[in-house]
Design an enzyme around this catalytic site. Structure first.
Site, PDB file in Angstrom:
ATOM      1  N   ASP A   1      14.295  20.512  13.031  1.00  0.00           N
ATOM      2  CA  ASP A   1      13.204  19.335  13.427  1.00  0.00           C
ATOM      3  C   ASP A   1      14.365  18.363  14.954  1.00  0.00           C
ATOM      4  O   ASP A   1      14.803  17.503  14.586  1.00  0.00           O
ATOM      5  CB  ASP A   1      13.544  17.924  12.273  1.00  0.00           C
ATOM      6  N   HIS A   2      14.353  18.368  15.870  1.00  0.00           N
ATOM      7  CA  HIS A   2      14.824  18.454  16.587  1.00  0.00           C
ATOM      8  C   HIS A   2      14.554  16.644  17.089  1.00  0.00           C
ATOM      9  O   HIS A   2      16.195  16.303  17.135  1.00  0.00           O
ATOM     10  CB  HIS A   2      14.707  18.822  18.328  1.00  0.00           C
TER      11      HIS A   2
ATOM     12  N   HIS B   1       8.507  14.611  12.350  1.00  0.00           N
ATOM     13  CA  HIS B   1       9.773  13.761  13.324  1.00  0.00           C
ATOM     14  C   HIS B   1       9.349  12.338  12.997  1.00  0.00           C
ATOM     15  O   HIS B   1      10.830  11.508  12.398  1.00  0.00           O
ATOM     16  CB  HIS B   1       9.327  14.032  14.461  1.00  0.00           C
TER      17      HIS B   1
HETATM   18  C1  BG6 Z   1       7.565  17.945  19.070  1.00  0.00           C
HETATM   19  C2  BG6 Z   1       5.578  18.051  19.504  1.00  0.00           C
HETATM   20  O1  BG6 Z   1       7.917  18.275  17.848  1.00  0.00           O
HETATM   21  O2  BG6 Z   1       8.015  17.104  19.691  1.00  0.00           O
HETATM   22  C3  BG6 Z   1       5.300  18.141  21.099  1.00  0.00           C
HETATM   23  O3  BG6 Z   1       5.134  19.522  19.486  1.00  0.00           O
HETATM   24  C4  BG6 Z   1       5.537  16.408  20.986  1.00  0.00           C
HETATM   25  O4  BG6 Z   1       3.744  18.217  21.173  1.00  0.00           O
HETATM   26  C5  BG6 Z   1       7.269  16.889  20.756  1.00  0.00           C
HETATM   27  O5  BG6 Z   1       5.303  16.293  22.709  1.00  0.00           O
HETATM   28  C6  BG6 Z   1       7.984  15.534  21.728  1.00  0.00           C
HETATM   29  O6  BG6 Z   1       9.081  15.657  21.598  1.00  0.00           O
HETATM   30  P1  BG6 Z   1      10.756  14.553  22.423  1.00  0.00           P
HETATM   31  O7  BG6 Z   1      12.025  15.007  22.503  1.00  0.00           O
HETATM   32  O8  BG6 Z   1       9.900  14.745  23.722  1.00  0.00           O
HETATM   33  O9  BG6 Z   1       9.870  13.430  21.949  1.00  0.00           O
END
Ligand code: BG6
Length: 488
Positions: free
Chosen positions: A177-178, A240
């Site tokens: 989960d980044h 997230h």
């Molecule tokens: C991803 C989603 O997990 O997270 C995308 O699949 C989204 O739809 C993205 O744009 C958002 O990540 P960040 O790091 O740009 O907030």
């Protein structure tokens, strides 16, 4: 610091994630000395690329992401490509031979990361074939990194998990989960538990509500196929947003081990109130963007973005009210909202504290300014504390002031990217910032209730303009409780 020696195998090496995030992250790990020269990367995908084509693409992606000064040739010489058919035995045998070769050349001690950065349909198949054809047997360790989506509801997630667990142990599975790799998301725990002045107030006696906003300006882009089957609740809330909720509401862990931290987060998700289906309409709002104006540029609505979206009922926006039924948080609403094509790209958390019992220092009721703690996750990283102080001049009226800490300015532009940190964690065997199966399951259980209700009726879409902060109903959600979204 540990300098892992490793062969990283990327399934989906021609894809967007590899290009935008993985190649630049591996490069930064290499450049900062976090991985030794004892590494190789194998790129796999269906396309008939060669080592050369992969290396050119890696170079291009790094130049786009970070424009490095040095020549990338030595770095990209560690990259190898093999065309791959995930269902075909000879593909796995070929990969096996290549890995064995590279382990000799680069002396990587048998350590292997299998990174699945591709459409989820084959996650289970690949994991099992890696086991069946002996690719996870080596003198070192083998770990499996899984990108989202982890299923599309609890049932399918269970099936996928079972398939993965037939091939890999829980300790070998790294569910990415980044958001958990973002500097300020990791900071939530430290801000809370390393400061005496917050933790004593961090409960239902002093906090009136919490607001989490993760807004994006981009639309669906080229991902219509994936996104239309997903929607904002699956794409952002299940993972997230609920991870941020868990970090905001968890009890202090007794130590900083993976097990202790995860088990505190799991407890929060277990206390997250699962709504009755009849309540979903009162607690959750869905939206889909219409055409509109993004900073002077006219953009089209979701349904016009691709032919197959013309009658889509998929939500591109979600707002909701969450309740955590435990001793600390009972009665404190946690409002969340996230969506595409909103006014700005920003992720932030606002903790609104309750009013003091008596305040003599303002004239009219709407001069009242509650204390807020704002955790800015992106694009700015930092914290802001909103206080009241005396207005200068005669009298004793208060005015709001802000104490702001800008993390970017302090740590410079070189704060590692989320993927860079998570890749490194995986290589050194630290799963703390990856999601445990129990977290995935509890999150799906919560989101499934909402999706189930929504799937039973057609929404009145589109219902918010591109460039806005979502449908009016998202504001009414807070207004009903006497609150409003803070935009500071
Ligand atoms: C991803 C989603 O997990 O997270 C995308 O699949 C989204 O739809 C993205 O744009 C958002 O990540 P960040 O790091 O740009 O907030």
């Amino acid at each position: 610091e540990l300098q892992p020696k490793v062969v990283i195998v990327i399934f989906g090496a021609t894809g967007d994630l590899a290009k935008r995030k993985l190649f630049p992250s591996i490069y930064r790990l290499y450049q900062s000395g976090k991985i030794s020269k004892n590494f190789a990367v194998v790129g796999l995908a269906r396309r008939p690329w060669t080592d050369e084509v992969l290396r050119e693409n890696v170079t291009k992606s790094i130049n786009e992401a970070i424009s490095p000064e040095e020549d990338l040739e030595e770095f990209t010489s560690h990259f190898y490509y093999q065309p791959f058919d995930v269902t075909d035995e000879s593909s796995y045998n070929g990969l096996h031979m290549l890995i064995n070769d590279l382990e000799g050349t680069y002396q990587t001690e048998g350590n292997r990361v299998f990174y699945l950065a591709m459409a989820p349909d084959f996650f289970g198949t690949i994991a099992n074939k890696l086991k069946e054809y002996g690719l996870k047997e080596s003198a070192g360790w083998s770990r499996l990194v899984i990108e989202k989506p982890f299923g599309r509801d609890l049932e399918s997630a269970k099936v996928l998990n079972k398939e993965l667990r037939a091939a890999f142990d829980e300790q070998q599975i790294y569910r990415i989960d980044h958001y958990l790799g973002k500097e300020m998301v990791q900071n939530i725990e430290v801000i809370r538990f390393a400061n005496g002045i917050f933790e004593h107030l961090w409960n239902n006696r002093f906090i009136s509500n919490i607001q989490i906003t993760s807004s994006e300006t981009l639309g669906v882009e080229e991902r219509a196929r994936y996104y239309d089957h997903s929607g904002a609740a699956r794409d952002m809330v299940q993972n997230h947003i609920l991870q941020m909720v868990a970090l905001l509401a968890m009890e202090p862990p007794i130590s900083l081990t993976t097990e202790e931290i995860r088990s505190e987060k799991i407890k929060v998700l277990r206390a997250l109130r699962n709504m009755d289906p009849e309540q979903v309409g009162d607690f959750f709002v869905r939206g889909q963007y219409d055409s509109g104006d993004m900073k002077g540029e006219a953009v089209q609505g979701y349904r016009d973005e691709a032919e197959e979206l013309a009658t889509s009922n998929t939500e591109t926006f979600v707002a909701g009210k969450l309740l955590i039924d435990n001793y600390r948080f009972a009665g404190v609403p946690i409002y969340i909202r996230t969506g595409k094509r909103m006014a700005e790209k920003s992720t932030k958390i606002v903790i609104e504290f309750k009013d003091i019992p008596m305040n003599l220092y303002f004239k009219k009721d709407n001069d009242r300014h509650p204390n807020l703690l704002i955790i800015n996750i992106q694009p700015n990283e930092g914290i802001t504390l909103c206080l009241n102080a005396k207005k200068s001049g005669n009298g004793a009226l208060s005015e709001p002031i802000q104490l702001a800490y800008n993390h970017n300015a302090v740590s410079g532009i070189n704060t590692p990217e989320a993927y860079e940190k998570l890749l490194y964690d995986c290589m050194v065997g630290d799963a703390t910032n990856f999601t445990h199966w129990d977290e995935v399951a509890l999150s799906w259980e919560f989101v499934d209730t909402i999706l189930d209700v929504w799937s039973k009726n057609t929404a009145d879409f589109p219902n918010y303009k591109s460039g806005s902060m979502g449908p009016d109903a998202a504001d009414e959600l807070l207004a009903k409780d006497g609150f409003h979204w803070w935009s500071i």
